[in-house]
Design an enzyme around this catalytic site. Structure first.
Site, short mmCIF file in Angstrom:
data_model
loop_
_atom_site.label_atom_id
_atom_site.label_comp_id
_atom_site.label_asym_id
_atom_site.label_seq_id
_atom_site.Cartn_x
_atom_site.Cartn_y
_atom_site.Cartn_z
N CYS A 232 0.85 -1.18 0.00
CA CYS A 232 0.00 0.00 0.00
C CYS A 232 0.89 1.23 0.00
O CYS A 232 2.10 1.14 0.20
CB CYS A 232 -0.90 0.02 1.24
SG CYS A 232 -1.99 -1.40 1.39
N GLY B 100 -0.63 0.39 -5.07
CA GLY B 100 -1.98 -0.08 -4.78
C GLY B 100 -2.98 0.50 -5.75
O GLY B 100 -3.06 1.72 -5.89
N TYR C 57 11.57 -4.69 -6.81
CA TYR C 57 10.31 -4.73 -7.56
C TYR C 57 9.33 -3.61 -7.22
O TYR C 57 8.77 -2.99 -8.10
CB TYR C 57 9.64 -6.09 -7.31
CG TYR C 57 8.37 -6.31 -8.09
CD1 TYR C 57 8.40 -6.79 -9.40
CD2 TYR C 57 7.12 -6.05 -7.53
CE1 TYR C 57 7.24 -7.01 -10.12
CE2 TYR C 57 5.95 -6.26 -8.24
CZ TYR C 57 6.01 -6.74 -9.54
OH TYR C 57 4.86 -6.94 -10.24
N ASN D 101 0.59 1.08 5.95
CA ASN D 101 1.24 0.22 4.97
C ASN D 101 1.98 -0.88 5.72
O ASN D 101 2.81 -0.59 6.58
CB ASN D 101 2.24 1.04 4.12
CG ASN D 101 3.14 0.18 3.25
OD1 ASN D 101 4.27 0.54 2.98
ND2 ASN D 101 2.64 -0.96 2.79
N GLY D 102 1.67 -2.13 5.41
CA GLY D 102 2.33 -3.24 6.08
C GLY D 102 1.32 -4.30 6.48
O GLY D 102 0.17 -4.31 6.02
#
Length: 532
Positions: A51, A83, A320, A160-161
């Site tokens: 995210c 996201g 990535y 985020n996570g």
């Protein structure tokens, strides 16, 4: 609020029959028990991003001349690669503890936010979120930021996570009589922040103490932006697993004398700063709590890692996930990817006419490979930019058809050539095969695949959608068998040592205690035990 955009389905995919026939090695990786996963929403497969979080606060007199909502929206656009499932923005005028402006919905940012929505988001500070689901289903109820109304006023949280001890924390929150309406880690964090810290507090909430208490309850993985009435907190877990950085909004017209910033921004990545008139300042340190107010930014505290364990910044951010113009650990992601290509050339060079890439994520590594090897770089694939990402399509057949729609071959560069094709990673092996066939149909003499990262072999429980070992093709086939399966003349991965060397090449800090990367998806060595 009605959903304003469609989300992509992310269905469980079967292992191809041809791989089942080959027989798999005994897979003994840590895996989530079915009961635990069932309690966390939809089970997902495949490699997807995590995210993105973003926050902005104006400095100086309020109401501000800066369109904070627009800044947050543009910041989220720059994070769209992290996201594409849902998005949301919450703003505050800074003068009311009871009211926030909120707009959230399913779909791409451009679909969720229109002119009418932006007009309702006027404020002097705000936070935003763009999402892929990792621990909860793709539903509008899970859109972030989450907003709760506490006895002390409204609170908004974007995350985020993924919490490694989610179920333990969930039981603790529920035991306090708090109800939860979703399976999202982020709602859990929001409700946990409403719990008073053990040392107590006065008539007003001590939010820094509450944040520290939360961090003591769950060590990773999270980067958070938390907004109350007139300030924003930025929080990074003690391991620094997920990224978070600070920037300042500079005046459009600069005087000779240096001016104070017009505002401050906080973001998962720095890639969008220039486009909103901001300049990168620094990363939020692992375990750091920063406070953003109209007066500026200050560090509240830094929470240490348990037992002096090493840092564990996700190494796959470099490989990535991150945009190539983002900065981590003082170096640009593009430079690291190019160095990965150089290391790959040193480890697995082969005779060829040209070096090329699977655009665009493999391009930087391909340039590094070409420079190190002395073999010229040439484009061999033309990308159709109006086709969605292949990993979000619902099944293998459509995913493979998607590759045919996604690329065309530049036949003049391909015909009769021995090609080294660089890709950033191979997950299932479903997309690289059709690409090789495309090049052979265009007249390629040989196609040698080089992967600018080690083989993915283990699931990630910290915010990346790699849930099972069974779907990862590196656990089914070694490089020789995989080359045969995808139709390549040869295939080789970058070694783990080569990746670590490339990542650390440009880091100026040499103190080992201040450097550390999580490579659990490659090695199976997790920074913390997974508590189901």
């Amino acid at each position: 609020m009605a959903a304003t955009g469609a989300s992509a389905r992310e269905d469980v995919e079967d292992v191809p029959e041809c791989l089942q026939a080959n027989g798999a090695e005994d897979l003994q990786a840590p895996a989530a028990p079915a009961s635990a996963v069932a309690g966390r929403g939809q089970v997902l497969t495949g490699l997807t991003h995590e995210c993105g979080v973003f926050g902005c606060i104006a400095t100086g007199p309020w109401p501000t001349q800066i369109d904070v909502a627009q800044v947050v929206c543009l910041g989220l656009v720059a994070l769209q690669h992290r996201g594409q499932e849902s998005a949301g923005i919450v703003t505050s005028q800074g003068n009311s503890t009871k009211h926030f402006n909120v707009h959230k919905g399913m779909g791409m940012i451009s679909n969720v936010f229109n002119d009418d929505a932006m007009k309702k988001l006027k404020g002097n500070l705000g936070i935003g979120h763009t999402r892929y689901s990792t621990s909860a289903a793709s539903e509008e109820v899970n859109c972030q930021p989450f907003v709760v109304h506490t006895a002390h006023g409204a609170l908004a949280v974007a995350h985020n996570g993924e919490l490694v001890n989610c179920e333990k924390l969930r039981r603790k929150v529920l035991s306090r009589g708090v109800g939860l309406s979703t399976h999202s880690d982020s709602e859990l964090i929001t409700q946990a922040l409403c719990l008073s810290p053990p040392e107590g507090e006065g008539d007003t909430p001590d939010w820094p103490a509450r944040i520290k208490h939360l961090m003591s309850l769950t060590p990773l993985s999270y980067s958070l932006v938390i907004m109350e009435k007139d300030r924003i907190f930025g929080v990074r877990d003690p391991y620094g697993n997920r990224p978070l950085c600070l920037g300042k909004i500079v005046p459009v017209v600069k005087n000779e004398n240096e001016q104070e910033p017009e505002g401050w921004v906080i973001s998962s990545e720095s890639c969008g700063f220039l486009s909103i008139g901001a300049r990168y300042v620094r990363e939020v340190l692992p375990g750091e709590i920063v406070e953003l107010t109209r007066k500026g930014v200050k560090t509240i505290t830094i929470v240490e890692r348990p037992d002096n364990k090493p840092q564990a910044f996700c190494i796959f951010e470099y490989v990535y996930f991150a945009r190539s113009d983002s900065i981590f650990e003082g170096q640009m992601v593009y430079s690291v990817r190019m160095q990965c290509g150089r290391m790959l050339a040193r480890e697995s060079i082969i005779d060829a006419d040209i070096v090329s890439s699977v655009p665009e994520s493999g391009t930087a590594a391909a340039h590094g490979f070409a420079r190190e090897s002395g073999i010229q770089f040439a484009e061999v694939l033309c990308k159709n930019r109006y086709v969605g990402r292949t990993f979000i399509q619902p099944n293998t057949r459509l995913r493979q058809l998607g590759v045919a729609k996604k690329f065309g071959a530049i036949s003049e560069n391909v015909m009769g050539k021995k090609i080294i094709l660089i890709d950033d990673s191979i997950v299932r092996g479903n997309t690289i095969g059709p690409i090789i066939k495309l090049l052979r149909d265009a007249g390629a003499k040989e196609v040698h695949i080089r992967v600018a990262s080690p083989p993915l072999k283990y699931p990630c429980y910290m915010g990346i959608n790699i849930p099972t070992r069974e779907e990862l093709i590196a656990n089914k086939l070694d490089p020789v068998k995989l080359a045969k399966y995808v139709g390549a003349n040869s295939l080789a991965y970058l070694s783990i040592e080569g990746l670590v060397s490339a990542v650390r090449h440009g880091i100026k800090i040499k103190d080992e205690s201040q450097i550390g990367h999580c490579a659990a998806c490659l090695t199976g060595e997790y920074p913390e035990s997974i508590d189901w």
